[in-house]
Design a protein around this motif. Structure first.
Motif, PDB file in Angstrom:
ATOM      1  N   HIS A 136      16.492  35.127  65.314  1.00  0.00           N
ATOM      2  CA  HIS A 136      16.333  36.274  66.232  1.00  0.00           C
ATOM      3  C   HIS A 136      17.697  36.896  66.547  1.00  0.00           C
ATOM      4  CE1 HIS A 136      12.047  36.255  67.558  1.00  0.00           C
ATOM      5  NE2 HIS A 136      12.089  35.010  67.134  1.00  0.00           N
ATOM      6  N   GLN A 159      20.617  36.636  64.907  1.00  0.00           N
ATOM      7  CA  GLN A 159      21.334  37.218  63.769  1.00  0.00           C
ATOM      8  C   GLN A 159      20.763  38.553  63.315  1.00  0.00           C
ATOM      9  OE1 GLN A 159      21.376  33.828  61.216  1.00  0.00           O
ATOM     10  NE2 GLN A 159      23.004  32.858  62.416  1.00  0.00           N
ATOM     11  N   ALA A 160      19.464  38.731  63.479  1.00  0.00           N
ATOM     12  CA  ALA A 160      18.862  39.997  63.058  1.00  0.00           C
ATOM     13  C   ALA A 160      19.301  41.171  63.951  1.00  0.00           C
ATOM     14  CB  ALA A 160      17.335  39.883  63.070  1.00  0.00           C
ATOM     15  N   HIS A 161      19.826  40.865  65.133  1.00  0.00           N
ATOM     16  CA  HIS A 161      20.185  41.926  66.076  1.00  0.00           C
ATOM     17  C   HIS A 161      21.673  42.035  66.375  1.00  0.00           C
ATOM     18  CE1 HIS A 161      15.911  41.045  66.828  1.00  0.00           C
ATOM     19  NE2 HIS A 161      15.830  42.337  67.053  1.00  0.00           N
TER      20      HIS A 161
END
Lengths: 78, 144
Positions: B137, B139-141
């Protein structure tokens, strides 16, 4: 240029992967992997031809993409 | 025998990291989960526990897992409401730092009793998965 269909597809994966409340969901885990892979693909397609010094860092691209998807989902839910 | 070296430092590090950026709701939940973790930690049986002591410890571990799952749901809901990727990254950074501090603590703990060790090992496996998921979660943002 990222197409509307690509944004919609990413939004579908984003919703399935990052908005799922079930911690143990395998479907959500797969959607997160797929989302990350698509974002990387788009980065390579959109940014790899730029000279290194002018190239947008991947982190900035990724965060910008998440902003775009969030805005898309918010608009769609209104 | 219980060994806990390094954990206090990891928790302090996580607290300091969180204080900088986490939304107050999540920071508060993390603090509550920290208290549940401390109670669980205090209930680790020493030596060869009787059945009642072992059951009490197993219940506390279940409480800890339930608390972590509630934290996960709340983080997802907060992230849904967040206006930007930066806000989402701050939420998950707080959860991730906490998950890492727990994982460090439960990794270094050692017991002499096989039944206690088995329960702890199950918790470790859960925490490894929790840390991995929170990292996905985050790393995706994040802009990292």
């Amino acid at each position: 240029m990222i197409s509307q269909a690509e944004v919609e597809d990413l939004a579908r994966l984003y919703e399935a992967g990052f908005w799922n409340l079930e911690f143990f969901s395998q479907e959500a885990a797969s959607a997160r992997i797929e989302y990350n892979a698509r974002v990387l693909e788009l980065y390579e397609r959109e940014c790899s031809s730029a000279p290194p010094r002018e190239r947008l860092p991947f982190g900035e691209f990724k965060a910008g993409m998440a902003d775009k998807i969030k805005a898309f989902l918010k608009k769609r839910r209104k | 025998m219980v060994v806990a070296s390094g954990w206090a430092a990891a928790v302090l590090f996580a607290r300091n990291k969180m204080a900088a950026s986490a939304p107050s709701e999540i920071a508060e939940l993390v603090r509550a989960s920290e208290a549940v973790n401390e109670r669980t930690w205090a209930a680790i049986p020493s030596g060869q526990p009787d059945e009642e002591t072992l059951n009490d410890f197993a219940d506390k571990l279940l409480d800890l897992r339930a608390d972590m799952l509630a934290l996960y749901k709340m983080a997802v809901l907060d992230a849904r409401r967040a206006e930007s990727a930066d806000e989402v990254a701050a939420i998950w950074n707080a959860v991730l730092s906490f998950a890492r501090s727990l994982l460090t603590g439960w990794t270094v703990v050692g017991t002499v009793d096989p039944a206690t060790e088995k329960l702890i090992d199950h918790t470790r496996q859960f925490l490894v998965r929790f840390e991995k998921t929170a990292a996905e979660h985050y790393q995706a943002h994040s802009r990292e």
